[in-house]
Design an enzyme around this catalytic site. Sequence first.
Site, short mmCIF file in Angstrom:
data_model
loop_
_atom_site.label_atom_id
_atom_site.label_comp_id
_atom_site.label_asym_id
_atom_site.label_seq_id
_atom_site.Cartn_x
_atom_site.Cartn_y
_atom_site.Cartn_z
N CYS A 77 0.80 -1.23 0.00
CA CYS A 77 0.00 0.00 0.00
C CYS A 77 0.83 1.29 0.00
O CYS A 77 0.47 2.23 -0.73
CB CYS A 77 -1.02 0.00 1.13
SG CYS A 77 -0.52 -0.73 2.67
N ARG A 112 7.65 -11.08 5.12
CA ARG A 112 7.44 -11.00 6.56
C ARG A 112 8.34 -12.02 7.24
O ARG A 112 8.42 -13.17 6.80
CB ARG A 112 5.98 -11.29 6.93
CG ARG A 112 4.95 -10.57 6.09
CD ARG A 112 4.61 -9.20 6.60
NE ARG A 112 3.70 -8.51 5.69
CZ ARG A 112 2.38 -8.67 5.66
NH1 ARG A 112 1.81 -9.49 6.52
NH2 ARG A 112 1.63 -8.01 4.80
N GLN A 165 0.60 -11.00 -3.01
CA GLN A 165 -0.79 -10.63 -2.78
C GLN A 165 -1.46 -10.21 -4.08
O GLN A 165 -0.83 -9.51 -4.89
CB GLN A 165 -0.88 -9.49 -1.77
CG GLN A 165 -0.38 -9.85 -0.38
CD GLN A 165 -0.39 -8.64 0.54
OE1 GLN A 165 0.18 -7.61 0.23
NE2 GLN A 165 -1.03 -8.77 1.69
N ASP A 175 -3.18 -7.78 -4.82
CA ASP A 175 -3.44 -6.55 -4.09
C ASP A 175 -3.98 -5.46 -4.99
O ASP A 175 -3.61 -5.37 -6.17
CB ASP A 175 -2.12 -6.06 -3.45
CG ASP A 175 -2.33 -5.49 -2.07
OD1 ASP A 175 -3.49 -5.28 -1.69
OD2 ASP A 175 -1.33 -5.23 -1.39
N HIS A 222 -5.55 -1.12 -4.56
CA HIS A 222 -5.93 -0.01 -3.71
C HIS A 222 -6.75 0.98 -4.52
O HIS A 222 -6.37 1.32 -5.64
CB HIS A 222 -4.69 0.65 -3.10
CG HIS A 222 -3.93 -0.27 -2.20
ND1 HIS A 222 -2.90 -1.07 -2.65
CD2 HIS A 222 -4.11 -0.57 -0.89
CE1 HIS A 222 -2.46 -1.80 -1.65
NE2 HIS A 222 -3.17 -1.52 -0.56
N LYS A 264 -12.47 -3.57 8.51
CA LYS A 264 -12.38 -4.43 7.33
C LYS A 264 -13.49 -5.49 7.33
O LYS A 264 -14.11 -5.76 8.36
CB LYS A 264 -11.02 -5.11 7.28
CG LYS A 264 -10.70 -5.99 8.48
CD LYS A 264 -9.33 -6.64 8.34
CE LYS A 264 -9.01 -7.51 9.55
NZ LYS A 264 -7.76 -8.29 9.37
N HIS A 274 -8.41 -0.86 0.64
CA HIS A 274 -7.46 -1.96 0.39
C HIS A 274 -8.29 -3.21 0.12
O HIS A 274 -9.21 -3.51 0.88
CB HIS A 274 -6.58 -2.23 1.60
CG HIS A 274 -5.91 -1.03 2.20
ND1 HIS A 274 -4.54 -0.89 2.25
CD2 HIS A 274 -6.41 0.09 2.79
CE1 HIS A 274 -4.24 0.25 2.85
NE2 HIS A 274 -5.36 0.86 3.19
#
Length: 727
Positions: free
Chosen positions: A397, A426, A444, A446, A448, A532, A580
């Site tokens: 992000c 991570r 991900q 992902d 946004h 979320k 997100h």
Amino acid sequence: MLTVVLPDGSQKKFDSPVTCYDVAADIGTGLAKSAIAAEVDGRPADLRYQLPESGEVNLRILTKRDPEALGILRHSTAHVMAQAVMRLFDGVQLAFGPTTATGFYYDISAPQPIKEEDFPKIEAEMKKIVKENQKFERLEQPRDEALQLCSELDQKFKVEHIKTGLGEESHVSFYRQGEFIDLCRGVHIPSTGHIGKAFKLLSIAGAYWKGDANREQLQRLYGTVFFDKQELQDHLHRLEEARKRDHRVLGKQHELFHIDSTVGSGLILWLPKGATVRGLLEEFLRTELRNRGYEAVYTPHVGRVELYETSGHFPYYKESQFAPLCEHDAGGLVEYWMDQLKEGNLDREGEAKLLDAARLMGFDAEIDADSPAEERLAALNTWAHQHERYLLKPMNCPHHIMIYKSKPRSYRDLPVRLAEFGTVYRYEQSGELSGMTRVRGFTQDDAHIFCTEDQVADEVRGCIEFTLKVLKSLGMENYRARLGFRDPDSTKYVGSPEQWDRAEKAIEQVAREMNLPGCVPEAGEAAFYGPKIDFVVTDCIGREWQLGTVQLDYNLPSEQRFALEYTGADNTQHRPVMIHRAPLGSMERFIGVLIEHFAGAFPLWLAPEQVRVLTVSDKSEEYGRQVEKQLTAAGLRASGDYRGAKLGAKIREAQLELVPYMFVVGEKDRDNGTVTVRDRIDGDLGAMTVEDALAKLQEEITSRQVRQVAEQTVGAEISDKGVGNEY
């Protein structure tokens, strides 16, 4: 006079001291007999908890029907297991013994390591303790007395934890049953006799004291317990099914992925077949993204530490991030120095040694040893910011935010939807890594969205529709929507209460309008920057997996973070809202779950190999190769088995390798221009022309049919809210 308010609103008054159990007995003998614990003013309590002598309290008596009860039973059984182990083995040191979502464990250290062959005798000793019906007694002591008690018990891990982890506690609690006593927050069932017979020891694994690989190696003994024997049998059945479907086993067996210690723990090597499945999913998602107005972007695998400081990911998630990459030789040492200062772990001598070591590495900042720790920390931080430091990207992000900021934006441009299959990193503890479902590097799906507040509802709705379409296409229609809200009593969340209230209201309203199953707000489950919706999918054997997510964020665009703007219709600057979203979450985790959901037998549209041509004899090999070419020319993933082996052996091998369709060709097929179609699910479908067989498969692929998912034979896991019972 004490007034006790019961869940139905009725009241009972007492003019003499009473416990929770006394109130249950006053209500009725049946409730007193079935009661196992209580909830006083919203907080769990033992049945023997003494209620105040006056005033008013809200009281709920818990029985095995209540969702919290199972966690209490499991934690009490963990104590009984530890007691049995200490009876059978000398020199046992106890660490922690909490409940989990499916049972409990206890970390222990013993001079004589425990083996699975020891489980029957441990279970037999547990049965004795249950039969003895020993009372669980709570003891509260001042820290000094607690330290002395643990020293007398020769429990070094408990001594250390009281000194460090519980350093700010003035009093701590213990629980005793029979000769066994253990440091514990509680609560517990009234006595060991309430446990019954529906318990089982499951496995043993390695662990480290407090999860630190540099500390003592421990053994983690796992078990489970239920109130009912049938519930236990159902759970053991699920475990057996899970073992058959273990993606780590199937991944190796069907050559989907590989993990090699030479590359690194928790880092996935996608083998060709697994890469095919991943590529097909990505292609499906990319098509959907284009159709829904998303723009594809790419971002680097690293970013400056300052970027993540602005977003709040650093140092908020520092414990689960790889160490910063520093351009200066002394950078890593300075990072360590700052951490130790923040935690108050440095004395004057230790800090002087760090300064000397840093000087040898070229550190040139002026540090006044006599100045307050805050000033020394500020000086170190200033030096660190003067030298470039990078993080392996823990989140996508902040990078997408900088793409949004790369040029001025107008309200006419919004919503801006940026999408990326972005790989992040991570640093998960080695003991927590698990195949593809818990890794250190993952990609991900992902995206946004930057939009106006008026656009939030439609954009959140679009994200939910996208997620549901993806799940449906994979036969994952047994799901619930979990609303993750902030815990008002926690300090981990950023942003004003007003922002949070707006965001939570918006996201809940859309979820309810769409009639999503579940939709119960859960305090404390929000991301640190916003509420979320998580999609929790129940697979075909009843296990729950948190997969897709949609998160609403008023904080990262704020003035205190990235100060995002767009020019409104009134020609003034406004703040966008950020969403997100990730329908799958992590490609690694999702495909690991998918392998287990399908037991490796992917639907036709996802199968690495869709068709295998099998020849009856070498006389039909030329025709078989011709059919294979027709299949590949039509876009199918096909191969041929032209060996001289018997046809039955070829069919069995294709079935074991989970190939969806087999085209058997013999001399008759060659002469007639046909193939005999064999379905992995339905068996022999008879002879068809190659064109008809192709049309059948292409229709199944185009519609993304999921023709077979094993039926769920038992219910999902019972809710367990009992975690958090350890100090």
